[in-house]
Design a protein around this motif. Structure first.
Motif, PDB file in Angstrom:
ATOM      1  N   ARG A 174      13.829 -12.577  -6.269  1.00 48.26           N
ATOM      2  CA  ARG A 174      13.610 -13.622  -5.947  1.00 48.26           C
ATOM      3  C   ARG A 174      12.834 -13.304  -4.708  1.00 48.26           C
ATOM      4  O   ARG A 174      11.670 -14.121  -3.918  1.00 48.26           O
ATOM      5  CB  ARG A 174      14.375 -14.401  -4.868  1.00 48.26           C
ATOM      6  N   LEU A 175      12.338 -11.927  -4.916  1.00 51.06           N
ATOM      7  CA  LEU A 175      11.730 -11.469  -3.838  1.00 51.06           C
ATOM      8  C   LEU A 175      10.512 -10.684  -4.529  1.00 51.06           C
ATOM      9  O   LEU A 175      10.490  -9.072  -3.957  1.00 51.06           O
ATOM     10  CB  LEU A 175      12.443 -10.574  -2.341  1.00 51.06           C
ATOM     11  N   ASP A 234       8.760 -14.727  -0.636  1.00 48.74           N
ATOM     12  CA  ASP A 234       9.471 -16.132  -0.223  1.00 48.74           C
ATOM     13  C   ASP A 234      10.454 -16.302   0.864  1.00 48.74           C
ATOM     14  O   ASP A 234      11.558 -15.355   1.162  1.00 48.74           O
ATOM     15  CB  ASP A 234      10.414 -16.694  -1.880  1.00 48.74           C
ATOM     16  N   GLN A 235      10.159 -17.444   1.824  1.00 53.01           N
ATOM     17  CA  GLN A 235      11.054 -17.033   2.780  1.00 53.01           C
ATOM     18  C   GLN A 235      11.906 -17.550   3.232  1.00 53.01           C
ATOM     19  O   GLN A 235      12.521 -17.391   3.525  1.00 53.01           O
ATOM     20  CB  GLN A 235       9.663 -17.649   4.116  1.00 53.01           C
ATOM     21  N   ALA A 265      14.174 -17.087   0.234  1.00 53.54           N
ATOM     22  CA  ALA A 265      15.220 -16.121   0.390  1.00 53.54           C
ATOM     23  C   ALA A 265      14.542 -14.876   0.907  1.00 53.54           C
ATOM     24  O   ALA A 265      16.070 -14.612   1.334  1.00 53.54           O
ATOM     25  CB  ALA A 265      14.538 -15.623  -1.137  1.00 53.54           C
TER      26      ALA A 265
END
Length: 140
Positions: A100-101, A120-121, A123
């Motif tokens: 996800r990051l 991704d903020q 996440a």
């Protein structure tokens, strides 16, 4: 082990940084405060730290105080330390966010960000929330 700082407060730490790093660290600090308001910010080991817990290491006689979440400005990247285990498998929580990051370099408890805006903020916010509520590594 970690870079020394003369800062006594989180604001002094942030204000002592040069732009654009100051704005990036301030933004991450604000995100941590918003997502984990129960973790009191302070300075520990030359970085911003959030929350405190007592740990006992596996080796006899190793114990001390540590933080749940840490934030450090390094020369080439920003380190976000999340000292928590994943409740699903007992592994390191930060490692469970690798997919996800994807633009971050992630190892055990550390998420290294070249530019925080590239990840991704949502996440990142979830990792911080989860890190604040899960069992810290080595907690006694």
């Amino acid at each position: 082990m970690f870079k020394e700082t003369s800062a006594q407060t989180p604001d002094q730490y942030i204000d002592g940084l040069e732009e654009p790093r100051r704005s990036e660290i301030r933004s991450l600090h604000d995100l941590i405060r918003r997502e984990a308001p129960e973790l009191e910010p302070h300075i520990a080991s030359g970085m911003l730290a959030y929350g405190r817990y007592h740990y006992k290491g596996k080796s006899k006689g190793t114990e001390g105080e540590w933080f749940h979440i840490g934030l450090a400005s390094n020369k080439r990247y920003i380190s976000l330390y999340v000292m928590a285990t994943d409740p699903k498998d007992g592994g390191y929580l930060a490692e469970s966010y690798k997919e996800r990051l994807a633009k971050a370099d992630i190892g055990k408890s550390c998420v290294r960000l070249k530019r925080p805006g590239d990840v991704d903020q949502a996440a990142l916010a979830e990792l911080i929330r989860d890190g604040a509520k899960f069992s810290p590594i080595g907690e006694s």
